[in-house]
Design a protein around this motif. Structure first.
Motif, PDB file in Angstrom:
ATOM      1  N   MET A   1       0.849  -1.193   0.000  1.00 20.52           N
ATOM      2  CA  MET A   1       0.000   0.000   0.000  1.00 20.52           C
ATOM      3  C   MET A   1       0.880   1.237   0.000  1.00 20.52           C
ATOM      4  O   MET A   1       1.876   1.302   0.704  1.00 20.52           O
ATOM      5  N   ARG A   2       0.498   2.222  -0.806  1.00 17.46           N
ATOM      6  CA  ARG A   2       1.291   3.439  -0.864  1.00 17.46           C
ATOM      7  C   ARG A   2       0.369   4.640  -0.883  1.00 17.46           C
ATOM      8  O   ARG A   2      -0.453   4.801  -1.784  1.00 17.46           O
ATOM      9  N   SER A   3       0.465   5.501   0.114  1.00 17.27           N
ATOM     10  CA  SER A   3      -0.307   6.730   0.212  1.00 17.27           C
ATOM     11  C   SER A   3       0.644   7.905   0.119  1.00 17.27           C
ATOM     12  O   SER A   3       1.862   7.745   0.232  1.00 17.27           O
ATOM     13  N   PRO A   4       0.117   9.113  -0.063  1.00 21.50           N
ATOM     14  CA  PRO A   4       0.997  10.282  -0.033  1.00 21.50           C
ATOM     15  C   PRO A   4       1.593  10.477   1.352  1.00 21.50           C
ATOM     16  O   PRO A   4       1.089   9.947   2.344  1.00 21.50           O
ATOM     17  N   ARG A   5       2.679  11.213   1.433  1.00 20.54           N
ATOM     18  CA  ARG A   5       3.263  11.547   2.727  1.00 20.54           C
ATOM     19  C   ARG A   5       2.341  12.501   3.463  1.00 20.54           C
ATOM     20  O   ARG A   5       1.629  13.296   2.858  1.00 20.54           O
ATOM     21  N   ILE A   6       2.386  12.443   4.793  1.00 18.45           N
ATOM     22  CA  ILE A   6       1.479  13.263   5.589  1.00 18.45           C
ATOM     23  C   ILE A   6       1.701  14.752   5.340  1.00 18.45           C
ATOM     24  O   ILE A   6       0.751  15.538   5.346  1.00 18.45           O
ATOM     25  N   ASP A   7       2.942  15.174   5.075  1.00 20.17           N
ATOM     26  CA  ASP A   7       3.178  16.606   4.873  1.00 20.17           C
ATOM     27  C   ASP A   7       2.531  17.120   3.589  1.00 20.17           C
ATOM     28  O   ASP A   7       2.359  18.331   3.422  1.00 20.17           O
ATOM     29  N   LYS A   8       2.140  16.206   2.688  1.00 23.42           N
ATOM     30  CA  LYS A   8       1.481  16.613   1.451  1.00 23.42           C
ATOM     31  C   LYS A   8      -0.024  16.815   1.637  1.00 23.42           C
ATOM     32  O   LYS A   8      -0.671  17.474   0.816  1.00 23.42           O
ATOM     33  N   PRO A  13      -8.706  19.983   5.853  1.00 22.79           N
ATOM     34  CA  PRO A  13      -9.516  20.315   7.035  1.00 22.79           C
ATOM     35  C   PRO A  13     -10.275  19.102   7.569  1.00 22.79           C
ATOM     36  O   PRO A  13     -11.508  19.062   7.563  1.00 22.79           O
ATOM     37  N   ARG A  14      -9.524  18.113   8.033  1.00 26.25           N
ATOM     38  CA  ARG A  14     -10.121  16.898   8.580  1.00 26.25           C
ATOM     39  C   ARG A  14      -9.554  16.640   9.968  1.00 26.25           C
ATOM     40  O   ARG A  14      -8.352  16.835  10.194  1.00 26.25           O
ATOM     41  N   PRO A  15     -10.382  16.164  10.899  1.00 24.33           N
ATOM     42  CA  PRO A  15      -9.870  15.886  12.246  1.00 24.33           C
ATOM     43  C   PRO A  15      -8.898  14.715  12.270  1.00 24.33           C
ATOM     44  O   PRO A  15      -8.048  14.622  13.147  1.00 24.33           O
ATOM     45  N   VAL A  16      -9.025  13.813  11.291  1.00 25.05           N
ATOM     46  CA  VAL A  16      -8.117  12.664  11.219  1.00 25.05           C
ATOM     47  C   VAL A  16      -7.890  12.304   9.755  1.00 25.05           C
ATOM     48  O   VAL A  16      -8.817  12.337   8.944  1.00 25.05           O
ATOM     49  N   ILE A  17      -6.643  12.000   9.423  1.00 23.56           N
ATOM     50  CA  ILE A  17      -6.262  11.587   8.073  1.00 23.56           C
ATOM     51  C   ILE A  17      -5.656  10.195   8.165  1.00 23.56           C
ATOM     52  O   ILE A  17      -4.782   9.945   9.006  1.00 23.56           O
ATOM     53  N   GLY A  18      -6.114   9.282   7.320  1.00 25.90           N
ATOM     54  CA  GLY A  18      -5.597   7.920   7.321  1.00 25.90           C
ATOM     55  C   GLY A  18      -4.710   7.655   6.116  1.00 25.90           C
ATOM     56  O   GLY A  18      -5.093   7.953   4.985  1.00 25.90           O
ATOM     57  N   GLN A  83      -0.668   1.043   8.647  1.00 23.72           N
ATOM     58  CA  GLN A  83      -1.675   2.070   8.438  1.00 23.72           C
ATOM     59  C   GLN A  83      -1.587   3.045   9.606  1.00 23.72           C
ATOM     60  O   GLN A  83      -1.395   2.632  10.749  1.00 23.72           O
ATOM     61  N   SER A  84      -1.705   4.330   9.313  1.00 22.44           N
ATOM     62  CA  SER A  84      -1.577   5.348  10.354  1.00 22.44           C
ATOM     63  C   SER A  84      -2.740   6.323  10.302  1.00 22.44           C
ATOM     64  O   SER A  84      -3.227   6.677   9.218  1.00 22.44           O
ATOM     65  N   LEU A 120      -8.973  11.335  -0.366  1.00 23.20           N
ATOM     66  CA  LEU A 120      -8.416  12.607   0.104  1.00 23.20           C
ATOM     67  C   LEU A 120      -8.637  13.722  -0.910  1.00 23.20           C
ATOM     68  O   LEU A 120      -8.267  14.872  -0.666  1.00 23.20           O
ATOM     69  N   ASP A 121      -9.241  13.378  -2.039  1.00 18.74           N
ATOM     70  CA  ASP A 121      -9.441  14.354  -3.114  1.00 18.74           C
ATOM     71  C   ASP A 121     -10.816  14.998  -3.077  1.00 18.74           C
ATOM     72  O   ASP A 121     -11.099  15.909  -3.851  1.00 18.74           O
ATOM     73  N   MET A 122     -11.670  14.521  -2.187  1.00 19.06           N
ATOM     74  CA  MET A 122     -13.034  15.037  -2.121  1.00 19.06           C
ATOM     75  C   MET A 122     -13.331  15.540  -0.714  1.00 19.06           C
ATOM     76  O   MET A 122     -12.745  15.080   0.269  1.00 19.06           O
ATOM     77  N   GLU A 123     -14.243  16.491  -0.624  1.00 17.73           N
ATOM     78  CA  GLU A 123     -14.663  16.982   0.683  1.00 17.73           C
ATOM     79  C   GLU A 123     -15.389  15.871   1.429  1.00 17.73           C
ATOM     80  O   GLU A 123     -16.161  15.109   0.849  1.00 17.73           O
ATOM     81  N   ALA A 124     -15.114  15.762   2.720  1.00 16.48           N
ATOM     82  CA  ALA A 124     -15.717  14.696   3.520  1.00 16.48           C
ATOM     83  C   ALA A 124     -17.227  14.860   3.575  1.00 16.48           C
ATOM     84  O   ALA A 124     -17.741  15.943   3.873  1.00 16.48           O
ATOM     85  N   ASP A 125     -17.955  13.773   3.281  1.00 10.61           N
ATOM     86  CA  ASP A 125     -19.415  13.817   3.346  1.00 10.61           C
ATOM     87  C   ASP A 125     -19.883  13.392   4.735  1.00 10.61           C
ATOM     88  O   ASP A 125     -19.081  13.169   5.650  1.00 10.61           O
ATOM     89  N   GLY A 126     -21.196  13.254   4.898  1.00  7.69           N
ATOM     90  CA  GLY A 126     -21.754  12.924   6.204  1.00  7.69           C
ATOM     91  C   GLY A 126     -21.256  11.604   6.743  1.00  7.69           C
ATOM     92  O   GLY A 126     -20.913  11.489   7.925  1.00  7.69           O
TER      93      GLY A 126
END
Length: 256
Positions: A1-8, A13-18, A83-84, A120-126
């Motif tokens: 699994m490969r995600s972007p780095r957290i600094d990117k 504007p999310r309380p938590v990013i996975g 996973q973080s 991470l490309d879309m605004e968080a929905d309900g």
């Protein structure tokens, strides 16, 4: 699994990013720190986290909480699939102010996987917001595990502790250390407990246990590890391990 780095993506504007990443055996992440708190969880492999204050070992299927602003390095033992969750500081006020290994339930692992899977490309929905709120609620309730090894603040003691971690042996004694450091037995035991929160015997056993976890995860046999740590036989080592962690070594690590 490969995600972007957290600094990117830290600005989102999310309380938590996975995020999810895989690390090869021996991979080292040099000392760094994050603006957010971090909860790590690995489904395979073992993580060694080091800060100026001590060392922590995270076996597979457990978690590691790292508060915001804590400088740390990370080393992978075995293939680590990690996973973080990166948590905003105003949503982590109930979390410990120091690094801590925690138990991760199957429910919590499912929540972590769901948050990592959010786009991470879309605004968080309900649904996404509700999922993040539930995840943060559960994060605060994860029980801690005794998988840390604090270092004293005294430079001579800390140096001796680091030397011991490099070659632990259950037979080293208070008299050995106090004599080498030119301290009385009484002064040594008092200062050691004051600065680590542990007795010397308790700290020595913890250092041996964490070393055993690393060696077993790297493929060494229980017999080899027991002999290297100075135990008379594998049974004595297994009894000590089970007393500390509630399970025999290979069962605890998910290797049997």
């Amino acid at each position: 699994m490969r995600s972007p780095r957290i600094d990117k993506v830290d600005h989102l504007p999310r309380p938590v990013i996975g995020l999810g990443h895989d690390y090869a055996d021996g991979f080292l992440i040099e000392p760094h720190e994050h603006r957010r708190g971090q909860l790590m969880n690995a489904t395979s492999g073992l993580i060694v986290l080091t800060t100026p204050e001590g060392k922590w070992v995270m076996p597979p299927h457990r978690g590691m909480w790292i508060p915001a602003g804590v400088r740390h390095s990370v080393r992978a033992v075995g293939l680590v699939r990690m996973q973080s969750l990166y948590v905003e500081t105003d949503r982590a006020e109930a979390m410990p102010l120091h690094c801590q290994v925690v138990e991760v339930t199957s429910f919590m692992r499912s929540l972590i996987g769901e948050v990592v899977g959010l786009s991470l490309d879309m605004e968080a929905d309900g649904r996404s917001r509700a999922l993040m709120d539930l995840t943060l609620y559960e994060v605060e309730r994860l029980p801690s595990l005794p998988l840390s090894l604090p270092f004293p603040s005294d430079e001579r003691l800390a140096k001796k502790c680091r030397e011991f971690v490099g070659q632990p042996n259950i037979h080293q004694t208070i008299d050995d250390w106090s004599r080498e450091l030119g301290m009385s037995r009484r002064a040594f035991t008092r200062i050691f407990r004051q600065q680590t929160g542990l007795s010397f015997v308790g700290w020595r056993q913890q250092a041996c246990l964490l070393s055993a976890l690393l060696q077993l995860s790297a493929g060494q046999s229980v017999t080899s590890v027991a002999m290297e740590l100075g135990y008379e036989n594998p049974a004595a080592f297994t009894i000590m391990f089970k007393r500390a962690f509630g399970k025999p070594p290979l069962t605890y690590l998910g290797l049997r």
